[in-house]
Design an enzyme around this catalytic site. Structure first.
Site, mmCIF file in Angstrom:
data_model
loop_
_atom_site.group_PDB
_atom_site.id
_atom_site.type_symbol
_atom_site.label_atom_id
_atom_site.label_comp_id
_atom_site.label_asym_id
_atom_site.label_seq_id
_atom_site.Cartn_x
_atom_site.Cartn_y
_atom_site.Cartn_z
ATOM 1 N N GLY A 206 -86.568 -10.187 42.800
ATOM 2 C CA GLY A 206 -85.129 -10.431 42.885
ATOM 3 C C GLY A 206 -84.843 -11.834 43.383
ATOM 4 O O GLY A 206 -85.746 -12.674 43.421
ATOM 5 N N ASN A 207 -83.615 -12.086 43.761
ATOM 6 C CA ASN A 207 -83.279 -13.393 44.321
ATOM 7 C C ASN A 207 -82.189 -13.219 45.366
ATOM 8 O O ASN A 207 -81.703 -12.111 45.602
ATOM 9 C CB ASN A 207 -82.880 -14.377 43.215
ATOM 10 C CG ASN A 207 -81.681 -13.890 42.436
ATOM 11 O OD1 ASN A 207 -80.602 -13.742 42.988
ATOM 12 N ND2 ASN A 207 -81.876 -13.608 41.140
ATOM 13 N N ARG A 208 -81.799 -14.335 45.971
ATOM 14 C CA ARG A 208 -80.933 -14.249 47.151
ATOM 15 C C ARG A 208 -79.432 -14.286 46.826
ATOM 16 O O ARG A 208 -78.608 -14.395 47.721
ATOM 17 C CB ARG A 208 -81.279 -15.411 48.093
ATOM 18 C CG ARG A 208 -82.626 -15.205 48.780
ATOM 19 C CD ARG A 208 -83.246 -16.517 49.220
ATOM 20 N NE ARG A 208 -82.434 -17.266 50.151
ATOM 21 C CZ ARG A 208 -82.507 -17.164 51.475
ATOM 22 N NH1 ARG A 208 -83.359 -16.338 52.008
ATOM 23 N NH2 ARG A 208 -81.742 -17.888 52.247
ATOM 24 N N SER A 209 -79.072 -14.168 45.566
ATOM 25 C CA SER A 209 -77.646 -14.217 45.236
ATOM 26 C C SER A 209 -76.912 -13.010 45.821
ATOM 27 O O SER A 209 -77.336 -11.869 45.654
ATOM 28 C CB SER A 209 -77.465 -14.227 43.716
ATOM 29 O OG SER A 209 -76.109 -14.091 43.405
#
Ligand code: C5P
Length: 412
Positions: A206-209
Site C-alpha cells: 500500500g502507500n501513505r495516501s
C-alpha cells in the site's frame, strides 16, 4: 445590507440555518420569512434566534408596520431557499397568499431562488416553465446541485451548499444576474486514496495516501455545483455527503472504473496514489513463514498508467475533446533537478491538461491537513501556486478547473 431570506417547505430547510449564519456573520441584517409548510421542518424559534429579528409568515401580524409591502421594498436582496416547486409556481404566477409571496411581489432589489426538490419535479415541464418565467423577469434561479436526495435516489435537485448560495447571492448583488455555480451541470470524477495491491489474502502493498486531499476536492467540486463521482481506493477519512462513491482496491480495478467513468465525465481528476507496481503473483493462501525453505522474494510487475491512458482515450475521441484531465504529482527534488523541472517533464510525458504538484518528504503532505501546491498547465500558462488547508487548496484547484472548462477551448 438588508436581506429577506424566504424559507420554503422542503427538507433542505435545515441547511438554510447555515446560510443565515453566513449572512449574519458577514454583517447583514436578515429578516427570515418561513412559509407555513417550512415551519414543520424548522421552527420559527431557530430563525428568530439566529437572525436576531422577529419572524412571521402571516400578513396579519404587526399589521401597523405594513410588512407585506415594507419588507420587499426595503430589502436590498431577497433569497429564497429552499425554493420548492410550489414556491416557484406561486412566484411565477404572482400569487400573494402569504407574507413571503407578498414580499416577492414587492421586491425592488435582486431576487435569488435556490431550488431544491426531487429530480422529477425539477425536470417537470411545469417547473421548467416557471423557472423560465422567473428568469425572464430578471430573477436569478440557481441550478440545483446533483447528488443524493432525501431518499435512496440521487440526481439534480439538491439544495446547493450554503456557501455556494451565499457566493451566488453576493455575485447577484454585484450585478451578475446570470450567475450560476461554476460547475453546474458538469460531471467530475475524482480518484482518491491509495491503491492496495494484494500479495496474499491478508497482505498487500500500500502507500501513505490518506485520501484527505481527494475528499476535499470532491467537496469543493460538489459545492461548485458538479455531480461528483468518487473512485475511492483506501482512505482514512469518510466520503462526503452528496457524492456518488465507487470503491476500488487495486490499480487494475481503478483503471477499469476510471475508463468507464470517463465516458460521461467533463473532468477527471486523478488524485489517487496509484501503485506503479503490483506483485507478479498473488497467493491464494497466506504465505507461510517456514524454516525449511528460503525466504520469499516478491517480484513486481508494472501497473498501467491510468492517467496517461485517460488522456490517450480522450485525445482519440473528437466528441470527448471538451474533457479536462487533471493529474497529481508528488515529487521530491534531487541532485539531477528540482521539483518543478521533474513535474514539467511529467506533465509533458503524461499529456494531462493540468498537473497539481506537491513537494513531498516523509513528513510533508501525506495525511496532513495543510498543503502547498503548484498547478502546471500543458497549455503553458504561468505556474499557479496555492497553499493553505487542504480545503483551501482544493477550492483553488476547482476554481482553476472551472476556469479552464468555461473559458478555454477544447483541449485534445
Ligand atoms: O507517475 P506518477 O505516479 O508520479 O504520477 C502521478 C499521477 O499519475 C497521479 O495523478 C496518479 O493518480 C496517476 N497515476 C496513474 N496510474 C498509475 C500511476 C499514477 O493514473 N499507474
Amino acid at each position: 445590507m438588508r436581506i429577506v431570506l424566504g424559507v420554503g417547505g422542503g427538507i433542505a430547510a435545515y441547511k438554510v440555518a447555515s446560510l443565515l449564519r453566513l449572512f449574519t456573520e458577514a454583517g447583514h441584517d436578515v429578516t427570515v420569512i418561513p412559509t407555513e409548510a417550512s415551519t414543520r421542518f424548522v421552527g420559527t424559534a431557530t430563525w428568530e434566534a439566529l437572525s436576531g429579528n422577529p419572524v412571521s409568515n402571516s400578513v396579519f401580524d404587526d399589521v401597523h408596520l405594513v410588512n407585506h409591502v415594507r419588507l420587499g421594498h426595503e430589502a436590498d436582496l431577497v433569497v429564497v431557499a429552499p425554493a420548492t416547486a410550489d414556491l416557484l409556481a406561486k412566484a411565477a404566477t404572482g400569487q400573494a397568499g402569504d407574507l413571503l409571496t407578498n414580499t416577492l411581489l414587492m421586491a425592488h432589489g435582486p431576487v435569488l431562488f435556490a431550488p431544491a426538490m426531487h429530480t422529477e419535479m425539477w425536470q417537470h415541464a411545469a417547473t421548467r416553465a416557471n423557472v423560465e418565467t422567473l428568469r425572464g423577469r430578471g430573477a436569478a434561479v440557481l441550478e440545483p446541485a446533483s447528488g443524493r436526495l432525501t431518499g435512496a435516489d440521487s440526481g439534480p435537485g439538491r439544495l446547493p451548499e450554503p456557501q455556494a448560495i451565499f457566493d451566488a447571492a453576493m455575485a447577484l448583488v454585484q450585478g451578475r444576474s446570470d450567475y450560476q455555480l461554476p460547475l453546474a451541470g458538469r460531471t467530475v470524477t475524482i480518484s482518491v486514496g491509495g491503491t492496495r495491491e494484494p500479495l496474499d489474502p491478508v497482505r498487500f502493498l500500500g502507500n501513505r495516501s490518506s485520501g484527505k486531499q481527494g475528499v476535499a476536492l470532491a467537496v469543493a467540486a460538489r459545492n461548485a455545483g458538479a455531480t461528483v463521482r468518487l473512485l475511492a481506493a483506501h482512505m482514512e477519512v469518510p466520503a462526503p455527503a452528496g457524492v456518488e462513491v465507487q470503491r476500488v482496491e487495486t490499480a487494475l480495478e481503478l483503471r477499469e472504473a476510471a475508463l468507464a467513468a470517463a465516458a460521461d465525465s467533463d473532468v477527471i481528476i486523478m488524485s489517487a496514489a496509484v501503485a506503479d507496481f503490483r506483485p507478479a503473483e498473488v497467493s491464494d493462501t497466506k504465505i507461510k513463514k517456514r524454516d525449511d525453505t528460503a525466504d520469499p522474494v516478491i517480484t513486481l510487475v508494472r501497473n498501467p498508467d491510468i492517467l496517461q491512458e485517460l488522456v490517450e482515450k480522450r485525445n482519440a475521441s473528437r466528441a470527448g475533446s471538451g474533457q479536462l484531465v487533471v493529474g497529481f504529482a508528488a515529487e521530491t527534488g534531487d541532485s539531477q533537478g528540482d521539483v518543478l523541472a521533474y513535474a514539467q517533464a511529467k506533465l509533458q510525458r503524461k499529456g494531462c491538461d493540468l498537473l497539481v504538484v506537491n513537494h513531498v518528504g516523509m513528513d510533508k503532505v501525506f495525511g496532513q491537513d495543510s498543503n502547498a501546491v503548484v498547478i502546471l498547465s500543458r497549455a503553458g500558462s504561468e505556474p499557479q501556486e496555492a497553499s493553505g488547508t487542504k480545503t483551501e487548496v482544493s477550492e483553488a484547484i476547482i476554481r482553476r478547473i472551472s476556469f479552464e472548462l468555461n473559458h478555454v477551448s477544447p483541449r485534445a
